[in-house]
Design a protein around this motif. Structure first.
Motif, PDB file in Angstrom:
ATOM      1  N   VAL A   1       0.853  -1.181   0.000  1.00  0.00           N
ATOM      2  CA  VAL A   1       0.000   0.000   0.000  1.00  0.00           C
ATOM      3  C   VAL A   1       0.891   1.234   0.000  1.00  0.00           C
ATOM      4  CG1 VAL A   1      -1.783   1.269   1.254  1.00  0.00           C
ATOM      5  CG2 VAL A   1      -1.819  -1.225   1.239  1.00  0.00           C
ATOM      6  N   GLY A   2       0.569   2.220  -0.838  1.00  0.00           N
ATOM      7  CA  GLY A   2       1.355   3.446  -0.883  1.00  0.00           C
ATOM      8  C   GLY A   2       0.513   4.650  -1.237  1.00  0.00           C
ATOM      9  N   LEU A   3       1.087   5.829  -1.112  1.00  0.00           N
ATOM     10  CA  LEU A   3       0.344   7.039  -1.468  1.00  0.00           C
ATOM     11  C   LEU A   3       0.153   7.157  -2.978  1.00  0.00           C
ATOM     12  CD1 LEU A   3       1.753   9.796   0.917  1.00  0.00           C
ATOM     13  CD2 LEU A   3      -0.512   8.752   0.951  1.00  0.00           C
ATOM     14  N   LEU A   4       1.196   6.940  -3.753  1.00  0.00           N
ATOM     15  CA  LEU A   4       1.077   7.066  -5.202  1.00  0.00           C
ATOM     16  C   LEU A   4       0.611   5.755  -5.832  1.00  0.00           C
ATOM     17  CD1 LEU A   4       1.578   9.095  -7.561  1.00  0.00           C
ATOM     18  CD2 LEU A   4       3.756   7.933  -7.884  1.00  0.00           C
ATOM     19  N   VAL A   5       1.360   4.687  -5.622  1.00  0.00           N
ATOM     20  CA  VAL A   5       1.013   3.374  -6.160  1.00  0.00           C
ATOM     21  C   VAL A   5       1.087   2.337  -5.046  1.00  0.00           C
ATOM     22  CG1 VAL A   5       1.830   3.914  -8.479  1.00  0.00           C
ATOM     23  CG2 VAL A   5       3.352   2.742  -6.884  1.00  0.00           C
ATOM     24  N   GLY A   6       0.368   1.235  -5.249  1.00  0.00           N
ATOM     25  CA  GLY A   6       0.420   0.160  -4.271  1.00  0.00           C
ATOM     26  C   GLY A   6       1.603  -0.747  -4.499  1.00  0.00           C
ATOM     27  N   TYR A   7       1.613  -1.412  -5.618  1.00  0.00           N
ATOM     28  CA  TYR A   7       2.656  -2.377  -5.919  1.00  0.00           C
ATOM     29  C   TYR A   7       2.664  -2.597  -7.418  1.00  0.00           C
ATOM     30  CZ  TYR A   7       5.052  -6.869  -6.256  1.00  0.00           C
ATOM     31  OH  TYR A   7       5.912  -7.878  -6.590  1.00  0.00           O
ATOM     32  N   GLY A   8       3.815  -2.797  -7.972  1.00  0.00           N
ATOM     33  CA  GLY A   8       3.863  -3.089  -9.392  1.00  0.00           C
ATOM     34  C   GLY A   8       5.279  -3.102  -9.903  1.00  0.00           C
ATOM     35  N   ARG A   9       5.418  -3.582 -11.097  1.00  0.00           N
ATOM     36  CA  ARG A   9       6.698  -3.596 -11.790  1.00  0.00           C
ATOM     37  C   ARG A   9       6.605  -2.543 -12.882  1.00  0.00           C
ATOM     38  NH1 ARG A   9       5.107  -9.154 -12.299  1.00  0.00           N
ATOM     39  NH2 ARG A   9       5.316  -9.949 -10.212  1.00  0.00           N
ATOM     40  N   ASN A  10       6.901  -1.323 -12.509  1.00  0.00           N
ATOM     41  CA  ASN A  10       6.639  -0.244 -13.432  1.00  0.00           C
ATOM     42  C   ASN A  10       7.736   0.808 -13.386  1.00  0.00           C
ATOM     43  OD1 ASN A  10       5.794   0.161 -10.829  1.00  0.00           O
ATOM     44  ND2 ASN A  10       4.292   1.690 -11.372  1.00  0.00           N
ATOM     45  N   LEU A  11       7.744   1.657 -14.395  1.00  0.00           N
ATOM     46  CA  LEU A  11       8.624   2.808 -14.469  1.00  0.00           C
ATOM     47  C   LEU A  11       7.856   4.003 -13.935  1.00  0.00           C
ATOM     48  CD1 LEU A  11      11.122   4.383 -15.592  1.00  0.00           C
ATOM     49  CD2 LEU A  11       9.783   4.663 -17.681  1.00  0.00           C
ATOM     50  N   ILE A  12       8.387   4.651 -12.904  1.00  0.00           N
ATOM     51  CA  ILE A  12       7.778   5.867 -12.364  1.00  0.00           C
ATOM     52  C   ILE A  12       8.771   6.991 -12.583  1.00  0.00           C
ATOM     53  CG2 ILE A  12       6.927   7.038 -10.308  1.00  0.00           C
ATOM     54  CD1 ILE A  12       6.143   4.307  -9.195  1.00  0.00           C
ATOM     55  N   GLU A  13       8.317   8.044 -13.275  1.00  0.00           N
ATOM     56  CA  GLU A  13       9.207   9.126 -13.658  1.00  0.00           C
ATOM     57  C   GLU A  13       8.552  10.471 -13.365  1.00  0.00           C
ATOM     58  OE1 GLU A  13      11.821   8.223 -17.451  1.00  0.00           O
ATOM     59  OE2 GLU A  13      10.110   9.473 -17.951  1.00  0.00           O
ATOM     60  N   ASP A  14       9.258  11.371 -12.690  1.00  0.00           N
ATOM     61  CA  ASP A  14       8.782  12.729 -12.419  1.00  0.00           C
ATOM     62  C   ASP A  14       7.411  12.751 -11.743  1.00  0.00           C
ATOM     63  OD1 ASP A  14      11.075  13.886 -13.595  1.00  0.00           O
ATOM     64  OD2 ASP A  14      10.179  13.674 -15.579  1.00  0.00           O
ATOM     65  N   CYS A  15       7.219  11.920 -10.737  1.00  0.00           N
ATOM     66  CA  CYS A  15       5.957  11.845 -10.008  1.00  0.00           C
ATOM     67  C   CYS A  15       6.158  12.274  -8.568  1.00  0.00           C
ATOM     68  CB  CYS A  15       5.405  10.416 -10.033  1.00  0.00           C
ATOM     69  SG  CYS A  15       4.918   9.859 -11.671  1.00  0.00           S
ATOM     70  N   SER A  16       5.055  12.633  -7.909  1.00  0.00           N
ATOM     71  CA  SER A  16       5.136  12.995  -6.501  1.00  0.00           C
ATOM     72  C   SER A  16       3.890  12.537  -5.767  1.00  0.00           C
ATOM     73  CB  SER A  16       5.312  14.509  -6.339  1.00  0.00           C
ATOM     74  OG  SER A  16       4.159  15.185  -6.799  1.00  0.00           O
ATOM     75  N   ALA A  17       4.054  12.363  -4.469  1.00  0.00           N
ATOM     76  CA  ALA A  17       2.931  11.996  -3.602  1.00  0.00           C
ATOM     77  C   ALA A  17       3.128  12.692  -2.271  1.00  0.00           C
ATOM     78  CB  ALA A  17       2.864  10.485  -3.407  1.00  0.00           C
ATOM     79  N   THR A  18       2.106  13.418  -1.827  1.00  0.00           N
ATOM     80  CA  THR A  18       2.162  14.062  -0.520  1.00  0.00           C
ATOM     81  C   THR A  18       0.869  13.756   0.217  1.00  0.00           C
ATOM     82  OG1 THR A  18       1.254  16.132  -1.383  1.00  0.00           O
ATOM     83  CG2 THR A  18       3.647  15.954  -1.273  1.00  0.00           C
TER      84      THR A  18
END
Length: 182
Positions: free
Chosen positions: A148-165
């Protein structure tokens, strides 16, 4: 050619064609009634493209906006989702482990997610895709103890230039916990 969406009824009609290309052309207020995702399960998943046109979609409460999206090269982009209050795997496109559009770009989500399953996140639940230039601001609450996360939960992915507050609130009764801010 994209199908224009300017109101709730047209957004709900996406369920008629999971392969369609959709473009939001006006702000949409969903606060009048609980939202039921047009793609609620593996058998009715979304393969197309969804362009929010940077128009605000506000007041979403109930299900995630898109639901299941899998096994395609579809895209979700330019979405501004504010005041969301969602129960499920993710505010934008999430249900447990089954959202695999080709790319999610330039999306903003604010609100609250009551995550009731593993693989839950404020923006996306369980992605296996590219996520670029996206933001989540808000709260994720869960009693589930896995992924469990603020931006994404779980995955095999590319995350670029993202934010979570925001705030991640969880309670668990096991030691098998994977909870994070991203």
């Amino acid at each position: 050619m994209a199908i224009d969406i300017s109101n709730r009824a047209e957004l709900e009609n996406m369920a008629l064609d999971g392969w369609g290309d959709y473009l939001v052309v006006a702000p949409i207020d969903l606060s009048d009634a609980p939202w039921e995702t047009p793609f609620p399960d593996y058998n009715t998943r979304f393969y197309g493209s969804f362009d929010g046109g940077f128009h605000e979609i506000s007041g979403l409460h109930g299900d995630p906006l898109i639901g299941y999206s899998r096994d395609g090269d579809g895209t979700i982009k330019n979405v501004i989702l504010t005041g969301a209050n969602v129960t499920g795997g993710g505010c934008l496109c999430g249900l447990h482990g089954s959202n695999q559009p080709g790319e999610i770009t330039d999306c903003y989500v604010s609100g609250h997610l009551q995550a009731n399953i593993a693989g839950s996140g404020g923006l996306v639940g369980n992605p296996y895709n590219k996520i670029r230039r996206c933001t989540f601001e808000g709260t994720v609450t869960t009693s589930n103890d896995r992924r469990v996360g603020l931006l994404v939960g779980y995955g095999r992915n590319l995350i670029e230039d993202c934010s979570a507050t925001g705030t991640l609130i969880y309670s668990t009764s096991t030691t098998n916990t994977t909870v994070g801010a991203f």
